[in-house]
Structure formats: C-alpha cells, structure tokens
Design a protein around this motif. Structure first.
Motif, PDB file in Angstrom:
ATOM      1  N   GLU A   1       0.867  -1.164   0.000  1.00 10.75           N
ATOM      2  CA  GLU A   1       0.000   0.000   0.000  1.00 10.75           C
ATOM      3  C   GLU A   1       0.906   1.217   0.000  1.00 10.75           C
ATOM      4  N   PRO A   2       1.003   1.958  -1.118  1.00  8.29           N
ATOM      5  CA  PRO A   2       2.032   2.990  -1.244  1.00  8.29           C
ATOM      6  C   PRO A   2       1.875   4.169  -0.290  1.00  8.29           C
ATOM      7  N   VAL A   3       0.652   4.502   0.112  1.00 12.80           N
ATOM      8  CA  VAL A   3       0.445   5.670   0.964  1.00 12.80           C
ATOM      9  C   VAL A   3       0.935   5.408   2.384  1.00 12.80           C
ATOM     10  N   SER A   4       0.499   4.284   2.963  1.00 13.54           N
ATOM     11  CA  SER A   4       0.884   3.963   4.334  1.00 13.54           C
ATOM     12  C   SER A   4       2.222   3.239   4.420  1.00 13.54           C
ATOM     13  N   GLY A   5       2.650   2.638   3.294  1.00 17.20           N
ATOM     14  CA  GLY A   5       3.885   1.867   3.303  1.00 17.20           C
ATOM     15  C   GLY A   5       3.723   0.460   3.835  1.00 17.20           C
ATOM     16  N   GLU A   6       2.494   0.047   4.118  1.00 15.57           N
ATOM     17  CA  GLU A   6       2.228  -1.285   4.660  1.00 15.57           C
ATOM     18  C   GLU A   6       2.131  -2.320   3.546  1.00 15.57           C
ATOM     19  N   THR A   7       2.350  -3.584   3.924  1.00 13.50           N
ATOM     20  CA  THR A   7       2.083  -4.712   3.037  1.00 13.50           C
ATOM     21  C   THR A   7       0.836  -5.407   3.548  1.00 13.50           C
ATOM     22  N   LEU A   8      -0.205  -5.475   2.707  1.00 11.83           N
ATOM     23  CA  LEU A   8      -1.513  -5.945   3.132  1.00 11.83           C
ATOM     24  C   LEU A   8      -1.935  -7.172   2.343  1.00 11.83           C
TER      25      LEU A   8
END
Length: 281
Positions: free
Chosen positions: A113-120
């Motif tokens: 997820e590019p905005v939060s930097g998380e991998t979902l």
C-alpha cells in the motif's frame, strides 16, 4: 579434470536407468511449492489487474499487456517473491502494484500500500481502498456524544469562524462570520447547530450535517414560531432528540395563550451520505 568427468558418467547412467523415482520426487516438490509463474497467473486473475490489462490493451492497441519484474530470495529452502506488475514502456517500466508471495503458500498474495507503506493482504487492501477517505475536519471538536437532546439555551454558545465550510454562507443570516455549535459526531460526519435568527424570530436552530467539510443535510429542530399577523397568541415550540443510530425526533408543542393545544412529532434519519431523510413513522 578428466577424472571428474569420468566420475560423473556412472552417475548419469544410473539417473537414466532410474527415471521413474526421480520423476516422482519432482512431482512431490511441485505439489508443495509454487514458483513465480504461478503467482503471475494469480495476479492476472485479480479483477483490478484485469481492468488494468484492458486499459493497456486499449492504450497500446493490443501491442502490450501487464508485464512483470520479479525478484526472488531463498530463505530456509523457501523461495520468496516480489513481483512488480506494470507497463513495460519504451522508456521505462511503470509499476502499478508490487505483490509479495512465498513459494510454500500457493494461495496467498500480499500487496504494497504505497500511501501507508504497509504490506496488506488482497482482502484488506480492497477493504481500505473502498473506505471513504477521512478528511480532517475544520470544525471544533464536538462537545457531546449521541444520544443527545435539546440543550438549555444558555449552554449553546456559538463559535464564529470564516466561511471555511463549503455551503456555510447561506446559513450566516447576513453576518460576516459563520456561527455554529459543535453538537456531536455521527459516523464520519459532524452534527452542528446553527442559529437562523435573521427573520422574525430570534430563537430558531437548524441541525446541519457536515461531511468532508461540506454541508450536506439540514433540518429545523428547535425554536419558537408564531404568526406575527394574528392577534391570537398561538405559539409553536420545537425541540429535538438524536439517537445513537442517527434517528432525529422533532417534537412540536402548539400552545394558545400558554395552554397546550396539541403535540406532534416528526421523524428523520441521518443517512450515511449526510443527507437527512424524512421517515413515515
């Protein structure tokens, strides 16, 4: 060197003689692990990627589809993959999404997820993508929690601000500032009271719903009304209640010379989009 090659010949011969056991071992390994090609096929089956592939097909007139850049690392005998899916253009590779997968989890895909930097997970990514974007409110923090009912007038102290809320000009009653009372929050919207005192009456409040800093819904909920042109003193006093579920009940008492004549109630529902819908009951 010759000795090494020679030493290998018997092994090669044996391998040729025992084809069946080797094939069985290879099948067993394939059943338990998945390679990058397997995950590419999974990615291309996602509805989001199908839509992107259709767009690319139209953009390039059928000359290009989804392309991949794949990085792989082996940890504890398991291959982990990072797959960048995008458009391999004439000048550069344009990444649309970056997926992650593990060779021992054939049915599991994760996405950056590019905005939060998380991998979902794909499911969580879709859920967040479909959720409305929360905009920081320009209004003061609400003072009460639902349920709430009409407050004593002395407790309703107006806050004045510039017209930073979209649509607030029409509720200023000609004043140079927008006046409001931060009543409560309902779901992802602000519920505020505004004074509509620019007519014949000093005491009339409207309830406004504010979503993403825009006024969406309006309902008259409290105040005093009478017919200034008549000698008989018939007054109507309205008050309100708002439930936890966003149902608004407005009670109106009609009085003649101070004596109660009748009581009526109207019901409305604050909808998810901020509009206020009148209910039959």
């Amino acid at each position: 060197m010759h000795k090494i090659i020679a030493g290998l010949l018997p092994l090669l011969f044996v391998a040729c003689k025992k084809e069946n056991p080797v094939k069985k071992e290879e099948v067993k390994a394939t059943d338990n692990t998945c390679n990058s090609s397997h995950f590419m096929k999974q990615i291309l089956e996602l509805d989001e990627m199908k839509a992107q592939a259709k767009f690319l097909d139209s953009l390039t007139k059928g000359k290009s589809g989804i392309a991949f850049l794949v990085d792989s690392t082996k940890v504890n005998n398991v291959w982990n993959y990072s797959l960048s899916a995008g458009y391999n253009g004439p000048d550069r590779f344009e990444t649309y999404h970056i997926f992650h997968a593990s060779g021992d989890q054939c049915n599991s895909l994760n996405i950056d997820e590019p905005v939060s930097g998380e991998t979902l997970s794909i499911e969580e990514w879709r859920k967040r993508k479909n959720e409305p974007v929360q905009t920081e409110s320009y209004l003061a923090k609400s003072l009460y929690s639902l349920p709430v009912e009409s407050l004593p007038q002395v407790d309703v102290k107006w806050i004045e601000t510039d017209f930073i809320i979209d649509g607030s000009e029409q509720y200023s009653c000609g004043n140079p500032m927008f006046r409001y009372f931060p009543l409560a929050r309902y779901k992802n919207m602000d519920l505020i009271l505004v004074p509509m005192d620019c007519g014949d009456f000093d005491y009339r409040y409207s309830l406004l719903t504010v979503l993403n800093n825009k006024i969406v819904g309006e309902l008259y909920v409290e105040g005093l009304w009478y017919d200034p042109g008549k000698d008989d003193k018939i007054e109507e006093f309205s008050s309100y209640e708002i439930s936890k579920t966003g149902k608004v009940t407005v009670t109106t008492e009609q009085k003649l010379d101070g004596n109660l004549q009748k009581t009526t109630r109207t019901y409305s529902q604050i909808m998810d989009d901020g509009s206020i819908k009148t209910l039959n009951k």
